[in-house]
Design an enzyme around this catalytic site. Structure first.
Site, PDB file in Angstrom:
ATOM      1  N   HIS A 233      -5.199   7.410  -2.147  1.00 39.70           N
ATOM      2  CA  HIS A 233      -6.329   6.298  -1.753  1.00 39.70           C
ATOM      3  C   HIS A 233      -7.430   6.316  -2.609  1.00 39.70           C
ATOM      4  CE1 HIS A 233      -4.848   6.942   2.891  1.00 39.70           C
ATOM      5  NE2 HIS A 233      -4.091   5.825   2.029  1.00 39.70           N
TER       6      HIS A 233
ATOM      7  N   HIS B 122       1.768   4.703  -2.606  1.00 43.79           N
ATOM      8  CA  HIS B 122       1.853   6.117  -2.682  1.00 43.79           C
ATOM      9  C   HIS B 122       3.122   6.420  -3.122  1.00 43.79           C
ATOM     10  CE1 HIS B 122      -1.903   6.495  -0.466  1.00 43.79           C
ATOM     11  NE2 HIS B 122      -1.366   5.796   0.708  1.00 43.79           N
TER      12      HIS B 122
ATOM     13  N   HIS C 146       0.693  -1.009  -0.102  1.00 39.53           N
ATOM     14  CA  HIS C 146      -0.012   0.085   0.047  1.00 39.53           C
ATOM     15  C   HIS C 146       0.894   1.384   0.075  1.00 39.53           C
ATOM     16  CE1 HIS C 146      -3.399   2.352   1.293  1.00 39.53           C
ATOM     17  NE2 HIS C 146      -2.522   3.141   2.159  1.00 39.53           N
ATOM     18  N   GLU C 147       1.951   1.272   0.879  1.00 41.85           N
ATOM     19  CA  GLU C 147       2.556   2.502   0.996  1.00 41.85           C
ATOM     20  C   GLU C 147       3.464   2.858  -0.265  1.00 41.85           C
ATOM     21  OE1 GLU C 147       2.069   4.438   3.188  1.00 41.85           O
ATOM     22  OE2 GLU C 147       0.777   3.341   4.275  1.00 41.85           O
TER      23      GLU C 147
END
Lengths: 83, 451
Positions: free
Chosen positions: B133, B127, B123-124
């Site tokens: 998101h 980014h 997930h990170e």
């Protein structure tokens, strides 16, 4: 039932932190209006897959307490931005 | 959702784990491996390439931090916010990824209270390469932690996330939008250990040796860890003698460059002169830098002035920093710094009183002692002593491979122990192969022997 004061406080802080509400004005300390708060809660509920009632209910509070990424979900004008 | 603000203008991005979790059960190598695989999830489908680097100039600096760590986004203890990453850009923190060191980071854990590091890292890093998101339930880019996402080696991004990252960087040339690329084994990456899980019954392939019933082909200390080789497989123990996995790994999958058909190794040791790792098999040897073979190998063992026929064992004695080679009843002393055999060798084994004259292998260990292995037993020689320590030999399986008394006598006894609790022991060397065909091992996975 109306949300408890501490839940409301947590909710407002959470919604500001993750981009659903503009942060309080540090100069005037202006409070959020009830209408703005309900809209922000509804947006958060939609984003989180809950029914968008605009009410800070148990399911919404539970989602707010779920571990998550620090980055905001929405870029709200005036809100602090990660980048 | 908000549109992505930025993306990387370059396609080759470096990364580095700058700080590791302080009180985590995950070792540094595991953390690095999880980061590698979490980045690979994205590079498998985009033209981005990620390279781990050592310096302080990595594009993606990874930190485990607590509370306020001076980036304006303090962590809040266990739960709450667990990680964040900075979007791409020109700022010096662009791409940096921070994990809350107050979380109980886990990997392949059955503990529902932990936070799966691989899932959060995927997930990170989304980014870190420009994704924001999204509310889609299936997406890895949902802001909420949703639990583990499965095996890092097999993880496939949800379609929503593929489409969004393709919108930023395009599709990797080798990938069609509907196909997952073949895994490449040519790149150098951290090794992801298969941590013991909590299963009590594990199918055992018949060609896979059992750690509790093996006399090992080779044993070596490599970069502070112990490696036990048997056939095509090896077991690995961490510096504190914790067995990384109950199941062995295949030699050629980790030591890249050894022939696929190699059915075993004779001896392995880490050269003290340059910390390269030397594998012996028959008349040939290979030199590895990390876990990749050097150019020009295999070479004949005559390079060491050893006769044809290979060796049984090799190890570097901490006392004099010389390397000793063993074959049958003979041993040689080699100077790895001068790259020449010392005169006067071979000599008759053993140099150390109380150890067998014929060895399977030997190794130095971080306690300063030397360990000699033969059959199912091992002997310990302290520091510069010339005699085995009292009380040896001891069981290799029990002391090194996390086996109980019964297990150390063979897997057939494990099954019997689980069923009838007979406690019957077969004598060392008297293992009845036909009785290990049950196809199962039973392991408690909770033994703390030697760990």
């Amino acid at each position: 039932p109306a949300p408890r004061t501490e839940d409301l406080s947590l909710g407002v802080e959470w919604l500001s932190r993750f981009g659903y509400l503009p942060p309080p004005d540090p100069v005037t300390g202006q409070l959020q209006t009830q209408e703005e708060l309900a809209k922000a809660i509804a947006a958060m509920q939609r984003f989180g897959g809950l029914e968008a009632t605009g009410v800070l209910d148990e399911a919404t509070l539970k989602l707010m307490k779920t571990p998550r990424c620090s980055l905001p979900d929405l870029a709200v004008p005036g809100a602090r931005r990660k980048r | 959702t908000t549109p992505a603000l930025t993306k990387w203008n370059k396609r080759n991005l470096s990364w580095r784990v700058r700080t590791f979790p302080r009180d985590s059960s995950l070792g540094r190598d595991t953390v690095r491996a999880l980061m590698y695989y979490a980045l690979k999830v994205w590079s498998d489908i985009t033209p981005l390439n990620f390279h781990e680097v050592a310096g302080s100039n990595a594009d993606i600096q990874i930190d485990f931090s607590k509370a306020d760590h001076n980036d304006g986004y303090p962590f809040d203890g266990p739960g709450g916010t667990v990680a964040h990453a900075f979007f791409p850009g020109d700022h010096h923190t662009a791409g940096d990824t921070h994990f809350d060191d107050d979380e109980a980071w886990t990997f392949r854990s059955s503990d529902a209270h932990g936070t799966d590091l691989f899932a959060v890292a995927v997930h990170e890093f989304g980014h870190a390469i420009g994704l924001t998101h999204i509310s889609a339930i299936q997406s890895i880019m949902r802001p909420y932690y949703q639990g583990p996402v499965g095996d890092p080696l097999k993880y496939d991004l949800p379609y929503e996330d593929k489409v969004r990252i393709w919108q930023l960087y395009g599709v990797r040339e080798s990938v069609s939008p509907t196909a997952k690329p073949e895994a490449t084994e040519t790149d150098n990456h951290p090794f992801l250990p298969e941590l013991p899980d909590n299963r009590t019954t594990v199918p055992l392939r018949k060609d896979v040796p059992h750690r509790c019933n093996a006399n090992f082909d080779a044993v070596a200390q490599i970069r502070g860890e112990a490696f036990f080789f048997k056939g095509k497989y090896f077991w690995r123990l961490t510096r504190d003698r914790h067995l990384v996995s109950l199941q062995p790994a295949q030699i050629h999958r980790f030591w890249r460059g050894l022939p696929l058909h190699l059915d075993s190794v004779d001896a392995v040791y880490e050269r003290t002169s340059d910390h390269k790792i030397v594998f012996f098999k028959g008349d040939r040897y290979w030199v590895f830098k990390d876990n990749n073979v050097e150019e020009g190998y295999p070479r004949p063992v005559s390079d060491f002035s050893l006769p044809p026929g290979g060796i049984d064992a090799a190890f570097s004695w901490a006392h004099n920093d010389k390397t000793y080679f063993f074959k049958d009843h003979l041993y040689w002393r080699y100077d790895d710094h001068a790259r020449r055999m010392d005169p006067g060798y071979p000599a008759e084994s053993p140099l150390w009183r109380g150890i067998p004259s014929i060895l399977d292998d030997a190794m130095r260990w971080s306690d300063g002692a030397s360990y000699f292995f033969r059959g199912k037993d091992y002997w310990k020689v302290l520091d510069s002593e010339l005699e085995a320590a009292p009380g040896y030999p001891q069981s290799t399986a029990k002391d090194w491979l996390v086996c109980s008394d019964l297990q150390a006598d063979g897997p057939e006894n494990e099954v019997r122990a689980e069923g009838a609790r007979t406690g019957a022991r077969s004598r060392p060397g008297q293992h009845d192969e036909s009785r290990s065909d049950s196809g199962y091992e039973v392991c408690s996975c909770t033994s703390d022997a030697s760990s």
